[in-house]
Design a protein around this motif. Structure first.
Motif, PDB file in Angstrom:
ATOM      1  N   SER A  36       2.421  -0.495  -2.753  1.00 17.72           N
ATOM      2  CA  SER A  36       2.684  -1.541  -1.765  1.00 17.72           C
ATOM      3  C   SER A  36       2.514  -1.019  -0.337  1.00 17.72           C
ATOM      4  N   ALA A  37       2.378  -1.969   0.581  1.00 16.30           N
ATOM      5  CA  ALA A  37       2.297  -1.603   1.996  1.00 16.30           C
ATOM      6  C   ALA A  37       3.560  -0.883   2.445  1.00 16.30           C
ATOM      7  N   ALA A  38       4.708  -1.326   1.947  1.00 17.37           N
ATOM      8  CA  ALA A  38       5.971  -0.683   2.323  1.00 17.37           C
ATOM      9  C   ALA A  38       6.011   0.769   1.865  1.00 17.37           C
ATOM     10  N   MET A  39       5.470   1.052   0.692  1.00 16.97           N
ATOM     11  CA  MET A  39       5.439   2.428   0.183  1.00 16.97           C
ATOM     12  C   MET A  39       4.556   3.302   1.072  1.00 16.97           C
ATOM     13  N   LEU A  40       3.383   2.772   1.434  1.00 22.87           N
ATOM     14  CA  LEU A  40       2.491   3.530   2.310  1.00 22.87           C
ATOM     15  C   LEU A  40       3.134   3.770   3.667  1.00 22.87           C
ATOM     16  N   LYS A  41       3.743   2.743   4.214  1.00 22.67           N
ATOM     17  CA  LYS A  41       4.387   2.862   5.522  1.00 22.67           C
ATOM     18  C   LYS A  41       5.516   3.885   5.487  1.00 22.67           C
ATOM     19  N   ASP A  42       6.249   3.923   4.403  1.00 16.82           N
ATOM     20  CA  ASP A  42       7.412   4.802   4.300  1.00 16.82           C
ATOM     21  C   ASP A  42       7.033   6.280   4.280  1.00 16.82           C
ATOM     22  N   VAL A  43       5.813   6.600   3.819  1.00 16.35           N
ATOM     23  CA  VAL A  43       5.394   8.006   3.825  1.00 16.35           C
ATOM     24  C   VAL A  43       4.581   8.339   5.084  1.00 16.35           C
ATOM     25  N   GLY A  44       4.558   7.421   6.041  1.00 10.09           N
ATOM     26  CA  GLY A  44       3.941   7.725   7.321  1.00 10.09           C
ATOM     27  C   GLY A  44       2.539   7.193   7.530  1.00 10.09           C
ATOM     28  N   ALA A  45       2.062   6.344   6.616  1.00 16.57           N
ATOM     29  CA  ALA A  45       0.708   5.810   6.772  1.00 16.57           C
ATOM     30  C   ALA A  45       0.627   4.850   7.953  1.00 16.57           C
ATOM     31  N   LYS A  46      -0.499   4.883   8.619  1.00 19.44           N
ATOM     32  CA  LYS A  46      -0.799   3.935   9.694  1.00 19.44           C
ATOM     33  C   LYS A  46      -1.807   2.887   9.240  1.00 19.44           C
ATOM     34  N   TYR A  47      -2.734   3.299   8.364  1.00 22.34           N
ATOM     35  CA  TYR A  47      -3.837   2.443   7.950  1.00 22.34           C
ATOM     36  C   TYR A  47      -3.840   2.218   6.442  1.00 22.34           C
ATOM     37  N   ALA A  48      -4.603   1.204   6.031  1.00 13.91           N
ATOM     38  CA  ALA A  48      -4.929   1.015   4.624  1.00 13.91           C
ATOM     39  C   ALA A  48      -6.331   0.436   4.543  1.00 13.91           C
ATOM     40  N   VAL A  49      -7.201   1.080   3.777  1.00 18.74           N
ATOM     41  CA  VAL A  49      -8.547   0.567   3.553  1.00 18.74           C
ATOM     42  C   VAL A  49      -8.465  -0.578   2.551  1.00 18.74           C
ATOM     43  N   VAL A  50      -9.155  -1.663   2.834  1.00 16.04           N
ATOM     44  CA  VAL A  50      -9.238  -2.773   1.877  1.00 16.04           C
ATOM     45  C   VAL A  50     -10.691  -3.238   1.777  1.00 16.04           C
ATOM     46  N   GLY A  51     -11.091  -3.618   0.582  1.00 12.66           N
ATOM     47  CA  GLY A  51     -12.418  -4.166   0.378  1.00 12.66           C
ATOM     48  C   GLY A  51     -13.544  -3.163   0.385  1.00 12.66           C
ATOM     49  N   HIS A  52     -13.247  -1.884   0.144  1.00 13.81           N
ATOM     50  CA  HIS A  52     -14.339  -0.908   0.062  1.00 13.81           C
ATOM     51  C   HIS A  52     -15.315  -1.361  -1.017  1.00 13.81           C
ATOM     52  N   SER A  53     -16.584  -1.068  -0.822  1.00 10.45           N
ATOM     53  CA  SER A  53     -17.608  -1.543  -1.762  1.00 10.45           C
ATOM     54  C   SER A  53     -17.340  -1.068  -3.190  1.00 10.45           C
ATOM     55  N   GLU A  54     -16.735   0.106  -3.333  1.00 14.01           N
ATOM     56  CA  GLU A  54     -16.416   0.583  -4.680  1.00 14.01           C
ATOM     57  C   GLU A  54     -15.325  -0.252  -5.321  1.00 14.01           C
TER      58      GLU A  54
END
Length: 244
Positions: free
Chosen positions: A77-95
């Motif tokens: 989840s976004a909350a999990m990423l945010k909690d470990v210090g993430a600023k960004y999340a890639v979405v829709g990569h061609s892969e």
């Protein structure tokens, strides 16, 4: 506008390898005019957040769930990423689009969920070789952009990645990158008004130290989403230095 180097490791590097990479980077990197952000496998993000603390290097997820929380085994989840210090999340990569069947609607939902969780989504768009050969790269990519930003706010980064140039060694010319980046910028004006001028547009596809400066010199290109060249510290330092 500051350039962003978003380093997409894809499914590479164990946590111990990520730690060694981060420690090597800290001994060699002097940040210049570009922002660096590492899009690492989720299992590596907490360690990277620790080892790169106070370095000025950001981190981000390679994907994010379309759901806030719940019974979605394997999702992050976004909350999990945010909690470990993430600023960004890639979405829709061609892969993700190709191998996991992600539609524009799914990408838009993920981007909105990332924003709701306090992350900046890096929304990927771009055409395949067949579209390019038909000369339809602009309308195709703009339709993908509109669909992928439905219900999404202006706090977003766009990554233009011609699919035919990802991991193939083929690179769109700086003029190719600018053609699409300028078209994307114009479409962002339609969607967001003057806020479009502050949205970073990245180019992705076989970016290396020897071509990044010419690509990012174009007026509507504000950095790169880097795949293979992100795995070696020497290449990352070379790209960073090329943008100083």
């Amino acid at each position: 506008m500051k350039n962003l180097l978003a380093l997409n490791w894809k499914m590479n590097k164990t946590p111990s390898e990520a730690q060694a990479w981060a420690e090597e980077l800290k001994t060699q990197l002097t940040l210049g005019d570009a922002e660096l952000a590492i899009m690492a496998p989720a299992i590596n993000l907490q360690a990277l957040s620790w080892f790169l603390k106070d370095s000025g290097v950001a981190i981000g997820g390679q994907d994010v769930s379309a759901h806030e929380s719940g019974a979605y085994t394997g999702e992050i989840s976004a909350a999990m990423l945010k909690d470990v210090g993430a600023k960004y999340a890639v979405v829709g990569h061609s892969e993700r689009r190709e191998y996991h069947g992600e539609t524009d609607a799914v990408v838009a939902t993920k981007a909105a969920q990332a924003q709701a969780g306090g992350l900046v989504p890096i929304v990927c768009v771009g055409e395949g070789l067949d579209v390019r050969e038909r000369g339809e790269q602009v309308p195709y990519t703009l339709a993908q952009l509109r669909g992928s930003l439905a219900g999404v706010g202006a706090d977003v980064v766009i990554a233009y990645e011609p699919v035919w140039a990802i991991g193939t060694g083929k690179t769109a010319t700086a003029e190719d990158a600018e053609e699409l980046a300028a078209a994307i910028r114009a479409e962002l004006h339609t969607l967001y008004g003057e806020a479009a001028e502050s949205i970073q547009i990245l180019y992705g596809g076989s970016v290396k130290p020897d071509n990044i400066a010419s690509i990012c010199a174009k007026p509507n290109v504000n950095g790169a989403l880097v795949g293979g060249a992100s795995l070696k510290v020497a290449d990352v330092v070379g790209m960073n230095d090329a943008l100083k």
